[in-house]
Motif scaffolding. Structure first.
Motif, PDB file in Angstrom:
ATOM      1  N   ARG A 189       0.831  -1.201   0.000  1.00 38.73           N
ATOM      2  CA  ARG A 189       0.000   0.000   0.000  1.00 38.73           C
ATOM      3  C   ARG A 189       0.868   1.255   0.000  1.00 38.73           C
ATOM      4  O   ARG A 189       1.945   1.273   0.606  1.00 38.73           O
ATOM      5  CB  ARG A 189      -0.915   0.045   1.227  1.00 38.73           C
ATOM      6  CG  ARG A 189      -1.943  -1.077   1.263  1.00 38.73           C
ATOM      7  CD  ARG A 189      -2.898  -0.896   2.407  1.00 38.73           C
ATOM      8  NE  ARG A 189      -3.943  -1.921   2.372  1.00 38.73           N
ATOM      9  CZ  ARG A 189      -5.175  -1.743   2.790  1.00 38.73           C
ATOM     10  NH1 ARG A 189      -5.535  -0.569   3.279  1.00 38.73           N
ATOM     11  NH2 ARG A 189      -6.069  -2.716   2.726  1.00 38.73           N
ATOM     12  N   TYR A 190       0.338   2.275  -0.683  1.00 34.74           N
ATOM     13  CA  TYR A 190       0.912   3.613  -0.549  1.00 34.74           C
ATOM     14  C   TYR A 190      -0.187   4.518  -0.011  1.00 34.74           C
ATOM     15  O   TYR A 190      -1.272   4.615  -0.596  1.00 34.74           O
ATOM     16  CB  TYR A 190       1.421   4.153  -1.876  1.00 34.74           C
ATOM     17  CG  TYR A 190       2.012   5.542  -1.725  1.00 34.74           C
ATOM     18  CD1 TYR A 190       3.228   5.715  -1.078  1.00 34.74           C
ATOM     19  CD2 TYR A 190       1.337   6.671  -2.193  1.00 34.74           C
ATOM     20  CE1 TYR A 190       3.773   6.972  -0.904  1.00 34.74           C
ATOM     21  CE2 TYR A 190       1.878   7.936  -2.023  1.00 34.74           C
ATOM     22  CZ  TYR A 190       3.099   8.080  -1.374  1.00 34.74           C
ATOM     23  OH  TYR A 190       3.629   9.336  -1.200  1.00 34.74           O
ATOM     24  N   PHE A 191       0.089   5.167   1.125  1.00 37.68           N
ATOM     25  CA  PHE A 191      -0.898   5.974   1.848  1.00 37.68           C
ATOM     26  C   PHE A 191      -0.409   7.413   1.897  1.00 37.68           C
ATOM     27  O   PHE A 191       0.766   7.681   2.155  1.00 37.68           O
ATOM     28  CB  PHE A 191      -1.064   5.420   3.256  1.00 37.68           C
ATOM     29  CG  PHE A 191      -2.123   6.104   4.080  1.00 37.68           C
ATOM     30  CD1 PHE A 191      -3.404   5.578   4.152  1.00 37.68           C
ATOM     31  CD2 PHE A 191      -1.837   7.263   4.794  1.00 37.68           C
ATOM     32  CE1 PHE A 191      -4.386   6.198   4.906  1.00 37.68           C
ATOM     33  CE2 PHE A 191      -2.805   7.889   5.547  1.00 37.68           C
ATOM     34  CZ  PHE A 191      -4.085   7.357   5.611  1.00 37.68           C
ATOM     35  N   MET A 192      -1.343   8.373   1.688  1.00 40.44           N
ATOM     36  CA  MET A 192      -0.953   9.778   1.650  1.00 40.44           C
ATOM     37  C   MET A 192      -2.116  10.651   2.106  1.00 40.44           C
ATOM     38  O   MET A 192      -3.287  10.327   1.866  1.00 40.44           O
ATOM     39  CB  MET A 192      -0.558  10.160   0.219  1.00 40.44           C
ATOM     40  CG  MET A 192       0.003  11.549   0.066  1.00 40.44           C
ATOM     41  SD  MET A 192       0.553  11.827  -1.631  1.00 40.44           S
ATOM     42  CE  MET A 192       1.351  13.403  -1.441  1.00 40.44           C
ATOM     43  N   THR A 193      -1.811  11.779   2.737  1.00 40.32           N
ATOM     44  CA  THR A 193      -2.843  12.690   3.205  1.00 40.32           C
ATOM     45  C   THR A 193      -2.704  14.053   2.545  1.00 40.32           C
ATOM     46  O   THR A 193      -1.656  14.401   1.997  1.00 40.32           O
ATOM     47  CB  THR A 193      -2.761  12.896   4.731  1.00 40.32           C
ATOM     48  OG1 THR A 193      -1.565  13.617   5.034  1.00 40.32           O
ATOM     49  CG2 THR A 193      -2.779  11.583   5.462  1.00 40.32           C
ATOM     50  N   ASP A 194      -3.784  14.856   2.645  1.00 40.95           N
ATOM     51  CA  ASP A 194      -3.700  16.280   2.330  1.00 40.95           C
ATOM     52  C   ASP A 194      -2.862  16.988   3.378  1.00 40.95           C
ATOM     53  O   ASP A 194      -2.669  16.497   4.499  1.00 40.95           O
ATOM     54  CB  ASP A 194      -5.091  16.908   2.311  1.00 40.95           C
ATOM     55  CG  ASP A 194      -5.815  16.668   0.997  1.00 40.95           C
ATOM     56  OD1 ASP A 194      -5.134  16.406  -0.003  1.00 40.95           O
ATOM     57  OD2 ASP A 194      -7.051  16.743   0.983  1.00 40.95           O
ATOM     58  N   ILE A 195      -2.416  18.214   3.051  1.00 42.29           N
ATOM     59  CA  ILE A 195      -1.616  18.975   4.006  1.00 42.29           C
ATOM     60  C   ILE A 195      -2.481  19.735   4.997  1.00 42.29           C
ATOM     61  O   ILE A 195      -2.090  20.001   6.118  1.00 42.29           O
ATOM     62  CB  ILE A 195      -0.659  19.947   3.271  1.00 42.29           C
ATOM     63  CG1 ILE A 195       0.373  20.518   4.253  1.00 42.29           C
ATOM     64  CG2 ILE A 195      -1.443  21.032   2.566  1.00 42.29           C
ATOM     65  CD1 ILE A 195       1.474  21.301   3.584  1.00 42.29           C
ATOM     66  N   ASP A 196      -3.693  20.111   4.605  1.00 38.01           N
ATOM     67  CA  ASP A 196      -4.516  20.972   5.447  1.00 38.01           C
ATOM     68  C   ASP A 196      -4.972  20.259   6.720  1.00 38.01           C
ATOM     69  O   ASP A 196      -5.336  19.083   6.690  1.00 38.01           O
ATOM     70  CB  ASP A 196      -5.743  21.457   4.685  1.00 38.01           C
ATOM     71  CG  ASP A 196      -5.376  22.362   3.526  1.00 38.01           C
ATOM     72  OD1 ASP A 196      -4.291  22.979   3.622  1.00 38.01           O
ATOM     73  OD2 ASP A 196      -6.137  22.445   2.542  1.00 38.01           O
ATOM     74  N   ASN A 197      -4.964  20.993   7.822  1.00 33.47           N
ATOM     75  CA  ASN A 197      -5.565  20.569   9.092  1.00 33.47           C
ATOM     76  C   ASN A 197      -4.876  19.395   9.764  1.00 33.47           C
ATOM     77  O   ASN A 197      -5.453  18.756  10.631  1.00 33.47           O
ATOM     78  CB  ASN A 197      -7.049  20.222   8.891  1.00 33.47           C
ATOM     79  CG  ASN A 197      -7.834  21.399   8.360  1.00 33.47           C
ATOM     80  OD1 ASN A 197      -7.629  22.516   8.786  1.00 33.47           O
ATOM     81  ND2 ASN A 197      -8.720  21.130   7.408  1.00 33.47           N
ATOM     82  N   GLY A 198      -3.658  19.095   9.373  1.00 35.97           N
ATOM     83  CA  GLY A 198      -2.942  18.021  10.047  1.00 35.97           C
ATOM     84  C   GLY A 198      -2.272  18.514  11.314  1.00 35.97           C
ATOM     85  O   GLY A 198      -2.415  19.673  11.720  1.00 35.97           O
ATOM     86  N   PRO A 199      -1.533  17.630  11.999  1.00 33.65           N
ATOM     87  CA  PRO A 199      -0.783  18.068  13.177  1.00 33.65           C
ATOM     88  C   PRO A 199       0.160  19.209  12.820  1.00 33.65           C
ATOM     89  O   PRO A 199       0.813  19.184  11.771  1.00 33.65           O
ATOM     90  CB  PRO A 199      -0.017  16.813  13.597  1.00 33.65           C
ATOM     91  CG  PRO A 199      -0.809  15.683  13.032  1.00 33.65           C
ATOM     92  CD  PRO A 199      -1.378  16.200  11.741  1.00 33.65           C
ATOM     93  N   ASP A 200       0.246  20.216  13.684  1.00 28.48           N
ATOM     94  CA  ASP A 200       1.129  21.350  13.446  1.00 28.48           C
ATOM     95  C   ASP A 200       2.539  21.036  13.907  1.00 28.48           C
ATOM     96  O   ASP A 200       2.751  20.282  14.861  1.00 28.48           O
ATOM     97  CB  ASP A 200       0.626  22.588  14.199  1.00 28.48           C
ATOM     98  CG  ASP A 200      -0.681  23.116  13.635  1.00 28.48           C
ATOM     99  OD1 ASP A 200      -0.936  22.860  12.440  1.00 28.48           O
ATOM    100  OD2 ASP A 200      -1.428  23.767  14.388  1.00 28.48           O
ATOM    101  N   ILE A 201       3.516  21.648  13.243  1.00 24.51           N
ATOM    102  CA  ILE A 201       4.890  21.640  13.734  1.00 24.51           C
ATOM    103  C   ILE A 201       5.300  23.085  13.998  1.00 24.51           C
ATOM    104  O   ILE A 201       4.930  24.002  13.262  1.00 24.51           O
ATOM    105  CB  ILE A 201       5.872  20.963  12.751  1.00 24.51           C
ATOM    106  CG1 ILE A 201       5.785  21.581  11.356  1.00 24.51           C
ATOM    107  CG2 ILE A 201       5.637  19.482  12.683  1.00 24.51           C
ATOM    108  CD1 ILE A 201       6.802  21.022  10.393  1.00 24.51           C
TER     109      ILE A 201
END
Length: 354
Positions: A189-201
């Motif tokens: 599997r290859y899994f990927m998310t959008d950048i918006d609203n993820g954990p902040d750094i």
């Protein structure tokens, strides 16, 4: 937490494959589970001139899925998964840095998959069934005390957030013949998310006094092994002794996907021709197949088998006008089986003397 340029979205063309044949199709509900290893992609970013990268150690992933097979190769499923991986090493600017912390997440995905049919190229789909697919859903990620630091710069994250997620899937299933409906699965599997609203750094530079907070992305590669159980799989009936032929009935058997007469088949046909005696005015020659392969192909194959037997009867002196040939395809199995099963006793022609 990767800085890739955009999400991978699955092509809807999967549905066009529904018209293809499949010799090992799932019909109805199924339940699956798998565990495996993930390799989270390197996290990279920059803020106010402060660049960083973080590498992660091999992590773990587990998932459960509930799905439905449509009987034509297509499957749709709902899946829940959990994964975790730890920071292994880091760089801030051009220098090595201290790195610590973990990234953990759960995801809820809707997947569409297609089971490939290797039947047409002669591979036994009772042994292996390749499949591929894609999914879209919602991902909730959390960073647990992630910290990258050197003498001047600290990059940290201890946050959580949710966002859209996407995945691509390719796998193999291996049916377990002793337990109808149960299969061993292996997947990439290859899994990927959008950048918006993820954990902040959070970036903080003690030398320049600058700081910044930004969202993150998340992606990984995974290899999994698991089990899948289809609830409506018909039990495979063990083929014991060959059924005793009824009086004045002769059975001719065929190799898989063949209509050619073997030497043993010609011998049986010869016995039937010799048994035609006083009072026989009609000979029925009925062709059948097992349940592997597409039903329309099997119907044609059963007719070809009946015609081959009829031609041999004529060659041995039986008048053609006494012979009636018919093809029944997958109907009237001698040994009831699940769909897709290759059963030698079902690949036959019945010669009935009346």
């Amino acid at each position: 937490m990767s800085r890739f340029s955009g999400p991978l979205v699955a092509a809807s063309a999967l549905a066009l494959l529904a018209n293809g044949a499949s010799a090992q199709n799932i019909r109805g509900l199924y339940l699956g589970g798998a565990v495996g290893a993930i390799w989270q992609e390197q996290d990279k970013g920059s803020a106010g001139g402060d660049s960083f990268s973080a590498k992660f150690s091999t992590g773990a992933v587990g998932l459960l899925s509930l799905g439905y097979g449509f009987g034509n190769g297509l499957r749709a499923e709902f899946e829940g998964s959990f994964n975790s991986s730890a920071v292994d090493s880091a760089r801030v600017g051009n220098s090595a840095a201290n790195g610590s912390g973990r990234y953990e997440s759960v995801a809820f995905m809707g997947n569409v998959l297609y089971d490939l049919d290797l039947w047409l190229i002669g591979i036994d789909t009772k042994a292996v069934v390749p499949y591929f697919g894609a999914g879209i859903g919602y991902h909730i990620g959390s960073t647990d005390a992630v910290r990258l630091s050197n003498s001047t710069t600290t990059i940290s994250s201890d946050d959580n957030g949710g966002r859209l997620a996407y995945q691509l899937i390719a796998g193999l299933s291996f049916p377990i013949s002793s337990v109808p409906g149960l299969s061993l699965t292996t997947e990439y599997r290859y899994f990927m998310t959008d950048i918006d609203n993820g954990p902040d750094i959070k970036f903080s530079n003690s030398a320049s006094g600058t700081s910044r907070v930004q969202d993150t992305m998340f992606s990984y590669h995974a290899v999994l092994v698991g089990l899948r159980y289809a609830f409506n799989a018909a039990p495979t009936v063990a083929a014991a002794a060959a059924p005793v032929a009824a009086a004045r009935t002769f059975l001719v058997f065929f190799d898989w996907s063949k209509a050619d007469l073997t030497d043993r088949a010609r011998q049986i046909i010869g016995e039937a021709a010799s048994a035609r005696g006083q009072g026989v005015t009609r000979i029925e020659v009925n062709g059948f197949t097992d349940r592997s392969g597409p039903s329309d192909y099997n119907m044609q194959l059963s007719v070809r088998r009946a015609n081959a037997v009829a031609a041999e009867l004529v060659r041995r002196g039986v008048p053609r006008n006494e012979i009636v040939t018919r093809g029944f395809g997958e109907e009237n199995n001698l040994v009831p089986t699940a769909d897709g099963v290759r059963e030698p006793q079902n690949r036959r022609v019945e010669i009935i003397l009346k």
